[in-house]
Design an enzyme around this catalytic site. Sequence first.
Site, PDB file in Angstrom:
ATOM      1  N   CYS A 132       4.082  -4.030  -4.685  1.00 45.33           N
ATOM      2  CA  CYS A 132       4.131  -4.871  -3.476  1.00 45.33           C
ATOM      3  C   CYS A 132       4.476  -4.038  -2.266  1.00 45.33           C
ATOM      4  O   CYS A 132       5.369  -3.191  -2.318  1.00 45.33           O
ATOM      5  CB  CYS A 132       5.169  -5.984  -3.630  1.00 45.33           C
ATOM      6  SG  CYS A 132       4.757  -7.186  -4.880  1.00 45.33           S
ATOM      7  N   ILE A 133       3.801  -4.317  -1.174  1.00 47.61           N
ATOM      8  CA  ILE A 133       4.041  -3.577   0.069  1.00 47.61           C
ATOM      9  C   ILE A 133       5.323  -4.098   0.710  1.00 47.61           C
ATOM     10  O   ILE A 133       5.564  -5.262   0.783  1.00 47.61           O
ATOM     11  CB  ILE A 133       2.863  -3.727   1.050  1.00 47.61           C
ATOM     12  CG1 ILE A 133       1.580  -3.283   0.378  1.00 47.61           C
ATOM     13  CG2 ILE A 133       3.115  -2.938   2.306  1.00 47.61           C
ATOM     14  CD1 ILE A 133       0.321  -3.571   1.177  1.00 47.61           C
TER      15      ILE A 133
END
Length: 102
Positions: free
Chosen positions: A101-102
């Site tokens: 996940c960013i």
Amino acid sequence: METIIANMPVNVNEQGYLLDMNQWNKEIAEQIADEEAIDLTNRHWEVLEYLRAEQVKGTALSIRKIGKSGVVGIAEFYKLFPEGPLKKASRIAGIPKPASCI
């Protein structure tokens, strides 16, 4: 940093993820879900339990892996946890934010 969630002191990072998944309980999950505007159903709990079990195994989580798990399809995962399902579900499940996940 320490904060209070569901009347319990817990340690979280700057993004609100629990630092110790052993501090998690269903009341904490429900309060975080409320903050995310998600009403938890039995289906949500099934997914959250799967994520927690995979975390205990040390499995690196990704949307693709979850979609292939047989627990929940990608479309349903997005429906259950809209706008960033893996980030939201991980936070509610009391596990670290996945590296994917960013």
